[in-house]
Design an enzyme around this catalytic site. Structure first.
Site, PDB file in Angstrom:
ATOM      1  CB  CYS A  12      -0.928   0.018   1.208  1.00 29.45           C
ATOM      2  SG  CYS A  12      -0.094   0.349   2.769  1.00 29.45           S
ATOM      3  CB  CYS A  15       3.070  -0.343   3.626  1.00 25.88           C
ATOM      4  SG  CYS A  15       1.569  -0.831   4.483  1.00 25.88           S
ATOM      5  CG  ASP A 405       2.371  31.106 -30.573  1.00 25.90           C
ATOM      6  OD1 ASP A 405       2.346  32.336 -30.707  1.00 25.90           O
ATOM      7  OD2 ASP A 405       3.060  30.349 -31.278  1.00 25.90           O
TER       8      ASP A 405
END
Length: 706
Positions: A12, A15, A405
């Site tokens: 996880c 962890c 642009d």
């Protein structure tokens, strides 16, 4: 020097963060980075790898080293080619599935025969089933409790021990099996997202056929140097950026641009590393070492992108640190208040408190974001759109204003003749071509392209002389001619008809190239920057996708800006802007919305940097890759709306996942009020939410076929 190492079995994000902190406490480990999303550890080569392995093993993770032991990001894939299994401490995925299956059968068998078995026989069977499916969780939980670290494993361990202590062996075993299954599915979900990313890394070629003294030699691409010549046969990958030195073929550049249509290549034309040669044999002169090539930079950016955390992820991780202790406190209150204040049964409310602990596991909440983020980055990368991190993907999905642009973005950046006014049909194209064919000026190229399109004859001019800031003078068949802007033909007394034509073309925002002899104007070209064919459709699609304002910023004359803006359909336009004016305008727009600036990554660098999100068009140019937060590897805007839709979908999914994760838990916790919450309902609520958010996150990878 740093090493990049493959890590399997990270359980996880929290962890993973804790493991990273432990590795950083080692000598030479201060710079260590452990990525849950990428499954990768970056660490100083001087660190003691055996100690690193021990730290990782304490959480059930395993360490793999690249084949060559070096920190080449593209080599991570080499090691992974032959082992796609996801580990969770007890070995490979197949082994975990086997253990869970045996555990489930043992559990079901014990339940079925419990009526005939004495407790002395059934309890050991339940314990055996629990250990088969949950011993790694139990072991990690005990070690974390010893360190007063209250994470997911610690919560589950307390719940299992508590359930066993009050004699609920059947439910304790079911909790262990379901949590083991939950961990397996959670890991497989993250691995699926990682694999989608790793397929991108497989485009990197490993070897090349080098031509040396007329002989062919197979060499690693890392050994290629600038100026080397390589042979690329049909079906093979071009090893690095370079130029075609010989041969002719079509090339698939999808690895770079995401475009599936082949591009024809002949001598002198550029090629990108990772492109696939389709039919002919090509000789490629290497222009960049592989590590400096477009493909290498793309793969590096894709890997780096997985490691950045979005504000949402950072908030969830921070929230989880307070959430887990809060759940333990709530569980204690559930255990203590009913028996102490209302005379409740201690065993019943101990059971309820244990169930609350299981509900409190934040698995689904923590996974609500990373799988969706990795999937979104991978999906965009497959389309040739590089998002340099989760934070930029999240920002891309929040855009409501896009500033463009003009030159090279909405237009091709190549002048073309849009209108011609001819007064002398016999001489105009003939003389103009004779004068312009020797010039390399962009306007001259536009004129010659138009003359070529018309199939007009072209003569040969003499005494060609350039007039700075005006144009060219030359002679043709003994007569003098002037070609250029209005200043170049100041000696002519314009007729009203000519004067009106000049003003009309100027009002349309066109640049004029006039041709005259000693006494009269022969004609004029009206030249404009050609608008990209897809620009109008893209702007329309962006508006339909929820972009509120589209704004064009250009240094060109306002009349030119007005014409282009009208043709492509942008909401607003501003002309005659210097680079600093563009920056100021972007900041002004940012005051009323989330602004993305799109340019070519070179001239627009200041504006790209000042926007909340810089988007560069580059087709592999170094400046584009390095400047912006998002890079469109194509030379057009066609895939921008899709990128924004994917980012918005990721943001929606993350918000939805958070709601589901918290909603499931809230419903389960409310069941404690009447005392209806059971251990198996608790684990199913957590498991159901985790599986659900994982599957929903993986839907980002699904491409709809039109």
């Amino acid at each position: 020097m740093t090493l990049e190492l493959r890590v399997d079995g990270l359980t996880c994000p929290n962890c993973t963060s804790e493991l990273e902190q432990e590795i950083r406490l080692l000598e030479h480990g201060q710079s260590a980075k452990l990525s849950y999303n990428a499954g990768k550890l970056t660490v100083d080569e001087k660190v003691d790898l055996e100690k690193v392995r021990r730290i990782l093993r304490s959480d059930g993770a395993t360490l793999k080293k690249d084949r060559d032991g070096h920190a080449h990001f593209h080599d991570l894939n080499h090691d992974h080619d032959h082992d796609h299994n996801h580990a969770h401490g007890s070995g490979s995925t197949k082994r975990i599935i086997g253990l869970l299956s045996v555990s489930a059968l043992l559990y079901l068998g014990t339940m079925a025969t419990q009526a005939w078995l004495p407790p002395a026989a059934s309890i050991p069977l339940y314990v055996a089933a629990s250990l088969l499916s949950g011993y790694s969780t139990f072991w990690r939980g005990l070690k974390n409790l010893a360190k007063f670290k209250f994470n997911i494993d610690a919560l589950m361990t307390i719940a299992l021990v508590g359930a066993a202590s009050i004699g609920d062996w059947k439910e304790a075993t079911l909790v262990a099996i379901l949590f083991g299954l939950n961990e397996l599915l959670e890991g497989l979900g993250m691995e699926k997202a990682r694999k989608s990313m790793e397929t991108l890394l497989q485009v990197a070629p490993k070897e090349a056929v080098k031509l040396e003294d007329g002989l062919e030699k197979i060499v690693p691409i890392a050994s290629l140097e600038i100026g080397d010549t390589v042979i690329v046969r049909p079906g093979e990958k071009i090893p690095s950026d370079g130029t075609v030195a010989g041969g002719k073929s079509s090339v698939n550049e999808a690895a770079i641009t995401g475009e599936s249509l082949p591009v024809e290549k002949a001598a002198g034309e550029p090629v990108f590393g990772g492109s696939i040669n389709n039919e002919g044999v090509l000789q490629i002169r290497i222009g960049k070492a592989y590590e400096d090539s477009s493909l290498a930079k793309i793969l590096h950016l894709v890997q780096e992108a997985q490691e950045t955390k979005t504000p949402t992820e950072l908030f969830i991780n921070k929230f989880s640190k307070y959430y887990t202790p809060l759940i333990i406190l709530v569980a204690l209150l559930v255990l203590l208040i009913p028996p102490l204040l209302f005379g409740g049964d201690w065993q019943k409310w101990l059971y309820q408190g244990l169930a609350v602990l299981i509900v409190g596991c934040p698995c689904a909440l923590i996974l609500s974001s990373p799988i969706a983020i990795v999937s979104g980055i991978a999906r965009n990368a497959r389309n040739g759109i590089l998002v340099k991190g989760g934070v930029f993907l999240e920002q891309l999905g929040k855009l409501d204003t896009l500033a463009f642009d003009k030159t090279g973005t909405l237009t091709k950046g190549e002048p073309h003749v849009e209108k011609t006014v001819v007064y002398d049909k016999d001489r105009f194209f003939l003389v103009a071509g004779a004068i312009e064919k020797t010039s390399v000026h962009p306007l001259a190229k536009a004129v010659m392209k138009e003359i070529g399109r018309l199939g007009a004859a072209v003569g040969d001019a003499d005494k060609i002389h350039t007039l700075s800031g005006q144009g060219i003078t030359a002679t043709y068949e003994g007569r003098s001619y002037w070609l250029g802007n209005e200043k170049s033909i100041a000696h002519i007394n314009f007729m009203e008809e000519v004067r009106s034509a000049i003003q009309l073309l100027k009002d349309e925002g066109l640049t004029l190239v006039l041709l005259a002899d000693e006494s009269e104007v022969l004609g004029m070209f009206g030249i404009a920057d050609e608008i990209r064919a897809e620009s109008a459709d893209v702007i329309g699609e962006l508006h339909r996708s929820g972009i509120r304002r589209t704004v064009m910023l250009t240094g060109d004359h306002p009349k030119t800006a007005e014409k282009v803006a009208g043709a492509v359909g942008v909401s607003e336009y501003y002309g005659s802007l210097l680079p600093e004016d563009k920056v100021a305008k972007v900041k002004q727009l940012a005051a009323s919305g989330t602004v993305g600036m799109i340019g070519d990554g070179i001239n627009d660098a200041p504006a790209l940097a000042s926007a909340q999100l810089g988007i560069a068009m580059g087709k592999g140019t170094d400046s584009a890759i390095e400047t912006a937060d998002v890079v469109l590897m194509q030379d057009h805007l066609g895939k921008l709306p899709a990128a924004i839709r994917i980012a918005r979908r990721v943001n929606r999914i993350i918000r939805f996942n958070i709601g589901v994760a918290l909603g499931f838990k809230l419903i389960a916790l409310l069941l404690t009020i009447p005392g209806w919450l059971t251990l198996w309902i608790a684990i199913l609520s957590d498991m159901g939410a985790t599986i659900f958010v994982t599957l929903v996150s993986l839907t980002v990878l699904i491409e709809k076929r039109s």
